[in-house]
Design a protein around this motif. Structure first.
Motif, PDB file in Angstrom:
ATOM      1  N   THR A 169      20.325   0.871   6.689  1.00 21.08           N
ATOM      2  CA  THR A 169      20.631   1.581   5.442  1.00 21.08           C
ATOM      3  C   THR A 169      19.590   1.321   4.365  1.00 21.08           C
ATOM      4  N   SER A 170      18.834   0.249   4.459  1.00 25.33           N
ATOM      5  CA  SER A 170      17.809  -0.012   3.449  1.00 25.33           C
ATOM      6  C   SER A 170      16.533   0.783   3.718  1.00 25.33           C
ATOM      7  N   ARG A 171      16.350   1.307   4.908  1.00 25.56           N
ATOM      8  CA  ARG A 171      15.135   2.058   5.249  1.00 25.56           C
ATOM      9  C   ARG A 171      14.931   3.291   4.373  1.00 25.56           C
ATOM     10  N   PRO A 172      15.927   4.161   4.210  1.00 31.37           N
ATOM     11  CA  PRO A 172      15.688   5.336   3.352  1.00 31.37           C
ATOM     12  C   PRO A 172      15.306   4.946   1.934  1.00 31.37           C
ATOM     13  N   GLY A 173      15.875   3.878   1.420  1.00 29.51           N
ATOM     14  CA  GLY A 173      15.499   3.409   0.089  1.00 29.51           C
ATOM     15  C   GLY A 173      14.045   2.999   0.035  1.00 29.51           C
ATOM     16  N   LYS A 174      13.576   2.338   1.074  1.00 30.21           N
ATOM     17  CA  LYS A 174      12.174   1.938   1.130  1.00 30.21           C
ATOM     18  C   LYS A 174      11.271   3.168   1.208  1.00 30.21           C
ATOM     19  N   TRP A 175      11.694   4.170   1.995  1.00 31.38           N
ATOM     20  CA  TRP A 175      10.897   5.385   2.115  1.00 31.38           C
ATOM     21  C   TRP A 175      10.812   6.107   0.783  1.00 31.38           C
ATOM     22  N   TRP A 176      11.939   6.189   0.061  1.00 27.20           N
ATOM     23  CA  TRP A 176      11.917   6.836  -1.258  1.00 27.20           C
ATOM     24  C   TRP A 176      11.010   6.065  -2.210  1.00 27.20           C
ATOM     25  N   ASP A 177      11.075   4.751  -2.164  1.00 22.83           N
ATOM     26  CA  ASP A 177      10.207   3.939  -3.026  1.00 22.83           C
ATOM     27  C   ASP A 177       8.737   4.212  -2.725  1.00 22.83           C
ATOM     28  N   LYS A 178       8.382   4.297  -1.448  1.00 28.22           N
ATOM     29  CA  LYS A 178       6.989   4.584  -1.077  1.00 28.22           C
ATOM     30  C   LYS A 178       6.576   5.984  -1.532  1.00 28.22           C
TER      31      LYS A 178
END
Length: 98
Positions: free
Chosen positions: A61-70
């Motif tokens: 679940t933290s992956r999409p957040g990381k992608w949005w941050d990038k």
């Protein structure tokens, strides 16, 4: 006196019946204890499995957040580069015209 002997004999028989009942109950308690120990072992295994699943779910679940941050960082970087390029181009035009 024969009545006393008979009473003692009856009392001994009654005691034996109660002891037999207690022995059956002790066997049942031992079986129950073994079953509880087995369940406890399985619950311990489930606990570690649940912890592992929870950590995996958090990672997923933290992956999409990381992608949005990038993505946001890339957009901000592109905007910053465009602004800096525009400023440099304006400075060079003004400097070239002078």
């Amino acid at each position: 006196m024969p009545d006393i002997a008979q009473e003692a004999l009856d009392s001994a028989k009654s005691a034996h019946h109660r002891i037999d009942g207690v022995e059956r109950e002790i066997k049942d308690i031992r079986s129950l204890t073994a079953a509880v120990a087995t369940v406890n072992t399985k619950v311990d295994g489930l606990d570690s499995d649940v912890k592992e699943i929870k950590s995996d779910v958090k990672a997923i679940t933290s992956r999409p957040g990381k992608w949005w941050d990038k993505l946001i960082a890339a957009i901000i970087g592109a905007i910053g580069a465009a602004v800096a390029g525009t400023i440099i181009a304006a400075i060079l035009k003004v400097g070239g015209a002078a």
